[in-house]
Structure formats: structure tokens, C-alpha cells
Design an enzyme around this catalytic site. Structure first.
Site, PDB file in Angstrom:
ATOM      1  N   LYS A 155       0.743  -1.081  -0.162  1.00 42.49           N
ATOM      2  CA  LYS A 155      -0.095  -0.042  -0.105  1.00 42.49           C
ATOM      3  C   LYS A 155       0.772   1.285  -0.091  1.00 42.49           C
ATOM      4  O   LYS A 155       0.246   2.386  -0.488  1.00 42.49           O
ATOM      5  CB  LYS A 155      -1.063   0.043   1.268  1.00 42.49           C
ATOM      6  CG  LYS A 155      -2.070  -1.048   1.182  1.00 42.49           C
ATOM      7  CD  LYS A 155      -2.865  -1.124   2.102  1.00 42.49           C
ATOM      8  CE  LYS A 155      -3.909  -2.018   2.086  1.00 42.49           C
ATOM      9  NZ  LYS A 155      -5.122  -1.873   2.872  1.00 42.49           N
TER      10      LYS A 155
ATOM     11  N   GLY B 189      -1.209  -1.237  15.574  1.00 36.56           N
ATOM     12  CA  GLY B 189      -0.547  -1.424  14.245  1.00 36.56           C
ATOM     13  C   GLY B 189       0.085  -0.090  13.819  1.00 36.56           C
ATOM     14  O   GLY B 189      -0.332   0.879  14.118  1.00 36.56           O
ATOM     15  N   ALA B 190       0.656  -0.030  12.841  1.00 35.88           N
ATOM     16  CA  ALA B 190       1.586   0.782  12.151  1.00 35.88           C
ATOM     17  C   ALA B 190       1.773   0.565  10.668  1.00 35.88           C
ATOM     18  O   ALA B 190       2.549   1.175  10.039  1.00 35.88           O
ATOM     19  CB  ALA B 190       2.859   0.989  12.978  1.00 35.88           C
ATOM     20  N   GLY B 191       0.971  -0.207  10.142  1.00 34.75           N
ATOM     21  CA  GLY B 191       1.098  -0.486   8.709  1.00 34.75           C
ATOM     22  C   GLY B 191       0.308   0.668   7.925  1.00 34.75           C
ATOM     23  O   GLY B 191      -0.281   1.460   8.288  1.00 34.75           O
ATOM     24  N   GLY B 192      -0.080   0.117   6.829  1.00 31.56           N
ATOM     25  CA  GLY B 192      -0.918   1.028   5.789  1.00 31.56           C
ATOM     26  C   GLY B 192      -2.300   1.001   6.463  1.00 31.56           C
ATOM     27  O   GLY B 192      -2.927   2.148   5.785  1.00 31.56           O
TER      28      GLY B 192
END
Length: 793
Positions: A554, A627-630
Site C-alpha cells: 500500500k 498497528g503501524a502499517g498502511g
């Protein structure tokens, strides 16, 4: 068996009890209103002023002027006890960030006693004089930035004149509700119906808008049971949408092309009687149409019956359809012009998005509507009968129709012909296309009757379509779209979801079901790959129309995009790519990739729909994102658009969380990282009322899922909140089990399938340019999940 629950009653306490502080910071202390605890007194108060009774037996006319109101203009809410007017007043005061002023409280403050005690002490004539003075003072003092309610049920002629004058520059909303839900308003008084009509006439005479408060039921048509803490939520959503309309605001409810654009758009025809007969089929209103058209035949009912039927019908459509609403009143001829104009004025009180006006009606009579329409857009209509009829003027040219529409400031024109032969269809389409080159407004043109269906399919603007169950009466969306693609006017496209672990994705089933329902030959497949480079093999296919980007691509896909939407740019991640092909020269095509993010839309819509009044977003509200992603990037952006300015972030790898926090700090958003699960919740911050889990619940590429539970010290909200789980493999995750155990504490749990559908709706509309058939997508996603789940067992 369905059981009715109480809709918002006339007492403010019920709403505040449900809200548990929802309105405390925005609404000053007020009383419940004159009739909140003495509903049987309504008839007695009217009886004290019997001289007014006859004045209201005739149906009143609407105040003669309605504009798009100043954004600060105060709202006045009137209506019968138990109609929900006080609850709606509180909702309006909170949503619009205004104070709520109650007439009874203001009267008591002015004269030192309640209206009832004043009547008992001084008599009705003296009270009427005091009432008029109090009303005048109230309206003059609180003319801007307030919500006013609690007026007595049946005022004097002097009070009516004050209210009608106020309605010239302010929204005065008459809240209606089913008579059966209003209870015994008049005690043991004699003629209940006559008393109802007297009071109803008074409310109408001094108001300019109708809002029908639909009684909430425990069992909704789609079979889902809404929790008690949310029983006012849908009413709030309906009323807020209505308020936006009367102030001339246009919330973006669809991500597709505009209804009046020449992109082959459709108006779903909904006859008024259908709404009463098909309660369990309301989900079908979200069938993929660009507009919902409420069709009213004046021959179906006496005029008086429409006083309640039209507001109720518009309220029903607002509740069950996102598309703009048009009201189409059939014109029966010059002999019915007076009744026709009355119905149009009544329709405007419900503030529809569009209203059709027949251009055969006397121009001076119709012109008076222009000052009443407010934000409602007018579609001028002209139907050619195909033969001269007695008493009907000679048919005029299309150019003359355009001139008439211009004089009335119409926003579009609809010209229809009674088809005498199938061969007329192509000629009609050709004439319309020639006219569009010179006209100053959108033109809708098609033939009517069974012989005119070809022109309906190929008319590019707001062609009339019917529900599948009514296919014998017209063209369905599926039939119209199939005709366009079969004739190569529209092109087949392929869409693909690309990601590292998408073999389990339910998106293909959801989107393919939607394409089939709308008559589109598109396909939606999947490609699982560990390398973003696989995208190139998809782009070489000339039928590739777009991509859905899944983890972990992403953010990686961003450098490949020619255009990135502002929202996706702020988020720093894309999950939807539209492929456009521009021709540089014969045989040479330039592939243009445009990136969007619909994850944030799905998250925001789920929170908006599920957050209880107790946890309304206000200053100081906080959210927790895991969380820390897209997806986490989209979750934080969703919180930002909801008005949450303070977010705490936890991620297994703290450095990734810090990087994401810094990204949003540059956008003036406060994001605080919780480095470990043992971290205390920051003392200066309120406990979170929104929690979003953005971590996979299954292993990806050999990396095990992060099995965690949310620490108790992070779950100290006394009013609960909304927990959103983005994962749906498995559907019930460890975190969901934890939060389900806290439902009694006010927590509402949203599963990953709900979010998947909501973002998928927006993704469908961005990729295809068409409104999504929401009910088809919801059903398909649940069916596919059950199918896959049962296959694994």
C-alpha cells in the site's frame, strides 16, 4: 415477532439518559417542555382559547418564502408531544454545537412561574398575552446559533403570526410521527380526530419544513438487532442528513459520478404505494441507482392524506438509500393544476434533493415555487402526448421548452414522448444529442411506454429504471447496463486484488456479485505475490481497469502513480488504483495510474454508524490504534476526519509506530506512542472511546500473528465505545472475544466483514464510476464467508 421500541419521546431526559453526558457540554440546563409530563392537557389548553378553533380547521398554506438559510440561523422545532421534538432538538444542538433553549423554561424565567401555573392563576386570556410577549422575546433574543423548542401545543393567532414571521428567515421544523405512537394526547376529550386536525393545522401554518420521525424497531429489515444504546443512532443520522439539506449543504454520500452527468445515470422509480407494501424489501433501494425518484400519482389518495404520506415516504427513503431523492408528482392536466401545485408545495417542505415541475402549468403559477424551493433543485418536465387533445395547447418545440425551463431557473429538463413505434427511439436520441450541444442545462430525453425502452437504455442522463420485481413495468438497471455493454458503448474491464496474502480474500465474490447485479460484464480476480513487480503483468492487459492493493504494497505502490488523491496523499498509503489509458497517437497508449484510499472511508463509516450517543466525538475525545502499517495509517486518518485530534498508537515494533506518529504530527495531529503493553494510559488524556485493531490475525509469509489483549488500564472509559477489528481471518479474533466480554460496559464491536463491505462500496464506485448495489454486496460477503468457513471445517 417484531416489537416496537420507543422512538425519541418529548422528554429530553430519555435522550440524555441514553447519551450519558452526550449533550452536557453543549446544552444548557433546560426543562423538558410544557407537555412532557402532562400529555392529556393538550385538549384542555386548546379549549381555553376556543375562539381560535375555527381559524385552523382549514388546511394552511406554507409561509411564502423559503431560502437557503444563513448557517447561523436558529432552528425552531414544533410538534405534538411524544413526536420526539425535544430529543431531536437536543440532537441538533449537539451536532450543530448550539445551545438548546426551551420555551417553558424561558417563560418561567420571564414571569416567575410555569405556563400551567400561570394559566391556573391568571386565566387563559392573560396567559395568551404573556405567551405572545415571551414568544416575541424568545425569537428576538435567540435568532442565531440556537435550537428552540418546547412551544405550547396550540398558540394564539398572535403567536402564530410571530412564528410565521420567524419562518421567513429561519427553519421551523414540524416533527411528525405516526398517530398510533403519539398516544392519548387529548385525554377523554370528545372528537379526537378534529382536535388532532386543529393542532396539526396550527403546526403547519407556522412551519416551513416537515420531518417525519420514523419509529425505531428492534428487528430491522436486514435481520440485525441493534443494541439498546444505539436505538437513537439512526434517528440522529436521519435528522442530521435532513438538517444538512435545509441549510443547503450537500454531503458526499456516493463516490460515483454526479446524477446529472451524461455518464449513463439512472433514477430508480419508487411508487409511493410500494413503500407501504414492501417494508422488508427496503434494502433493494440501494440497487445501484444514481437517484431515487419517489413517484406520486395524485389519483391514489385524497390531497389531505399526502400531508403525512409524503414526509413519511421521504424519511423512509433517506433512511434506506444514500442516493439523492427526487419527488416526481404526476401532472394530470390543466383541470388538476391547483391540486398539483399544492402537492409540489407540500413536497418542498420535506426538502428533497430534486423536484420535478411540469412546464405545461401556467408560468406565473409555477414561478411562485421558485421562492419556496430553497436548496431543492428543479427538474422541468414536458411530455409530448403524440396527438392533440381537447383542452391541451398545441405542443411546443424543444427550444421553447428550454426557454421555459430557463425562466424558472431549472437545473435540468426532462422531455418525454409517447412512442408510437420502435423506430422513433433512435431519432429521439439523435435529437437529444444535437440539443445538448447548445443547451445550458442537462437534458433527459426518452420515449415512454413499452415501445420506448430502447431510448431509456441509451439516454445518458437519469434514465428511469425499476426494481427487478417490477421488471414488467419498465427497464431495470441490469437490463439498461447490459444493453450499453452489449452495444460496445461501455467497455468490459478487469479488476484484480494484488497482495502478499490474498488467496483468502472475500473481495472478488463481493465485487463480482455487484457487477452481475448491475449488468456489468466486469471481472474481479486476485493475484498473490511477494513482489510488487507482478503489477506490470496486470497492466499489460488492455482490459485492466484497476487494482485493489493489499498488504504489504500500500505504500510501495506510491512512486508508480501519476495522480494521488489528497486523502491518500495525507495517509501515505493507497489501496485502490484506477487505470486510465490515454492515446498519444494511433496505436500508442499512455497508461495513467491514479491512487485512492478507501480503507479510511470504511473505518469512518463503521464508527459513525456504531458509536453511541454517549460517546459522541467532542473536544478531548481520544482513539487507540493498534498497528503501524498502511491500514493503521488509514485508521488514524479516519479518526481525524471524525474530529478526533488525539490518538494513541501501539505497535509491536515501536520504531514503526514512532515513524507513523511523526508522519501525522506534521499534519498537526497529536499521536502519542505507547511503547509497550505495560505502558500506563497517559494521565492527561481521556480513556479511548474508539479502538481500531489494524494487525493481521493470521500468519503472513511465515510471520506469526501478534496475539495480544488490550491492557485493562487502556479500557477505562465509563461509557464504553466502539472497537473496530480490521482483520476477518478468522472473523472472531482474540481481541474481538476480549471486547465482546465488555459489551455490557457499553462497547460495540465491529467485525472485519463490516469494514470490508464499507470500503468495498467506495472502491466499487471509484473503480466503475457507478453507485454500488449495497444490499447485494453485503449479502455476497456474508455468504462467501460462510461458504469458505464451512469448507474448512
Amino acid at each position: 415477532m417484531k416489537r416496537k421500541a420507543e422512538a425519541p419521546d418529548s422528554g429530553r431526559e430519555l435522550y440524555l439518559q441514553e447519551a450519558n453526558g452526550y449533550a452536557v457540554t453543549s446544552v444548557p440546563e433546560t426543562v423538558s417542555g410544557v407537555f412532557s409530563s402532562r400529555t392529556s392537557s393538550l385538549g384542555r389548553v386548546a379549549g381555553h382559547d376556543a375562539s381560535n378553533t375555527g381559524a385552523f380547521l382549514e388546511r394552511p398554506t406554507t409561509p411564502t418564502h423559503k431560502t437557503v438559510y444563513n448557517s447561523r440561523a436558529s432552528i425552531l422545532v414544533v410538534g405534538f408531544p411524544r413526536a420526539g421534538k425535544h430529543t431531536l432538538s437536543v440532537i441538533a444542538s449537539v451536532v450543530l454545537r448550539r445551545q438548546y433553549v426551551d420555551f417553558g423554561k424561558a417563560f418561567e424565567k420571564s414571569v416567575g412561574t410555569t405556563p400551567y401555573d400561570y394559566i391556573a392563576t391568571h386565566g387563559m386570556p392573560a396567559y395568551r398575552e404573556a405567551e405572545t410577549k415571551a414568544t416575541e422575546s424568545l425569537l428576538n433574543t435567540y435568532g442565531e446559533d440556537y435550537v428552540i423548542g418546547g412551544l405550547t401545543a396550540f398558540g394564539s393567532n398572535a403567536q402564530k403570526r410571530l412564528l410565521k414571521a420567524f419562518a421567513q428567515t429561519h427553519p421551523v421544523i414540524y416533527v411528525q410521527r405516526d398517530k398510533a405512537d403519539l398516544g392519548d394526547m387529548f385525554g377523554d376529550q370528545g372528537n379526537q380526530e378534529q382536535l388532532y386536525r386543529i393542532h396539526d393545522a396550527f403546526y403547519r401554518s407556522c412551519s416551513n419544513f416537515d420531518f417525519y420521525n420514523i419509529t425505531w424497531t428492534l428487528d430491522t429489515p436486514n435481520g440485525r438487532n441493534q443494541g439498546g444504546t444505539l436505538k437513537l443512532k439512526q434517528t440522529e443520522v436521519d435528522f442530521v442528513r435532513f438538517l444538512h439539506r435545509i441549510y443547503g449543504r450537500q454531503p458526499q454520500l456516493l463516490c460515483s459520478a454526479g446524477a446529472l452527468s451524461a455518464s449513463y445515470t439512472y433514477a430508480l422509480q419508487v411508487p409511493l404505494p410500494w413503500l407501504d407494501a414492501h417494508v422488508l424489501e427496503y434494502d433493494e433501494l440501494e440497487s445501484g441507482a444514481d437517484m431515487v425518484s419517489l413517484v406520486i400519482d395524485p389519483r391514489d389518495h385524497a390531497t389531505d392524506h399526502y400531508l403525512e404520506l409524503i414526509p413519511k415516504a421521504v424519511a423512509t427513503l433517506r433512511r434506506h438509500a444514500r442516493a439523492p431523492i427526487m419527488i416526481d408528482v404526476l401532472y394530470l392536466g390543466v383541470q388538476d393544476s391547483v391540486n398539483y401545485l399544492k402537492l409540489l408545495r407540500l413536497c418542498l417542505r420535506s426538502s428533497p434533493d430534486f423536484l420535478t415541475v411540469c412546464l405545461k402549468v401556467d408560468l406565473d403559477q409555477v414561478r411562485s415555487l421558485s421562492s419556496l424551493r430553497g436548496p431543492t433543485q428543479i427538474v422541468g418536465t414536458y411530455h409530448y402526448e403524440g396527438r392533440k387533445q381537447t383542452g391541451v395547447a398545441e405542443e411546443i418545440t424543444w427550444t421553447k421548452v428550454h426557454d421555459l425551463a430557463s425562466q424558472l431557473a431549472c437545473h435540468a429538463v426532462r422531455i418525454t414522448h409517447q412512442a408510437a413505434s420502435a423506430s422513433e427511439n433512435l431519432q429521439r436520441l439523435y435529437n437529444a444529442q444535437v440539443a445538448r450541444d447548445t443547451w445550458t442545462m442537462p437534458l433527459i430525453a426518452y420515449n415512454t411506454g413499452s415501445l420506448g425502452r430502447t431510448s431509456v437504455c441509451f439516454n445518458p442522463v437519469l434514465s428511469p429504471v425499476v426494481l427487478p420485481s417490477m421488471s414488467t413495468e419498465g427497464v431495470t438497471i441490469k437490463q439498461a447496463q447490459t444493453a450499453l455493454y452489449s452495444s460496445f458503448i461501455q467497455s468490459r474491464k478487469k479488476f484484480t486484488i494484488l497482495g502478499q496474502s490474498v488467496s483468502y480474500s472475500l473481495s472478488p465474490a463481493m465485487h463480482n456479485a455487484a457487477y452481475a447485479a448491475c449488468g456489468m460484464p466486469h471481472s474481479y480476480g486476485l493475484l498473490q505475490s511477494d513482489n510488487l513487480g507482478s503489477i506490470h503483468e496486470l497492466l499489460t492487459d488492455p482490459e485492466c481497469g484497476g487494482l485493489a492493493i493489499s498488504l504489504p504494497f500500500k505504500m510501495q505502490v506510491l512512486p508508480m502513480l501519476r495522480h494521488i488523491s489528497p486523502e491518500a496523499r495525507d495517509i501515505g498509503a493507497v489501496n485502490t488504483v484506477v487505470v486510465e489509458r490515454g492515446q498519444n497517437q494511433p496505436g500508442d497508449y499512455d497508461t495513467i495510474l491514479k491512487g485512492y484510499n478507501t480503507d479510511h472511508i470504511g473505518i469512518r463509516k463503521c464508527i459513525e454508524r456504531k458509536i453511541s450517543p454517549a460517546n459522541v466525538i467532542r473536544e478531548g475525545s481520544t482513539a487507540l490504534v493498534i498497528g503501524a502499517g498502511g491500514v493503521a495509517r488509514a485508521a488514524i486518518y479516519a479518526c481525524r476526519t471524525l474530529g478526533i485530534r488525539i490518538i494513541c498508537l501501539y505497535n509491536r515494533t515501536a520504531s514503526h509506530a514512532e515513524a507513523l506518529a511523526n508522519h501525522y504530527k506534521q499534519q498537526n495531529l497529536e499521536v502519542q506512542v505507547l511503547s509497550t503493553l505495560e505502558s500506563e494510559w497517559p494521565e492527561r488524556l481521556r480513556p479511548p472511546t474508539v479502538i481500531i485493531s489494524c494487525i493481521p490475525a493470521h500468519s503472513i509469509s511465515g510471520q506469526a500473528a501478534h496475539e495480544l489483549t488490550i491492557p485493562d488500564q487502556w479500557l477505562q472509559s465509563r461509557t464504553g465505545g466502539v472497537f473496530v477489528e480490521m482483520a476477518y481471518k478468522p472473523l472472531v479474533t482474540r481481541l474481538m472475544n476480549q471486547m465482546h466480554s465488555r459489551v455490557t460496559a457499553g462497547w460495540v464491536v465491529v467485525d472485519g466483514l463490516d469494514v470490508l463491505v464499507e470500503q468495498g462500496i467506495s472502491q466499487f464506485e471509484i473503480l466503475t464510476g457507478r453507485p454500488a448495489p449495497v444490499h447485494v454486496m453485503r449479502r455476497a460477503i456474508r455468504q462467501q464467508y460462510e461458504l469458505v468457513n464451512s469448507a474448512l471445517q
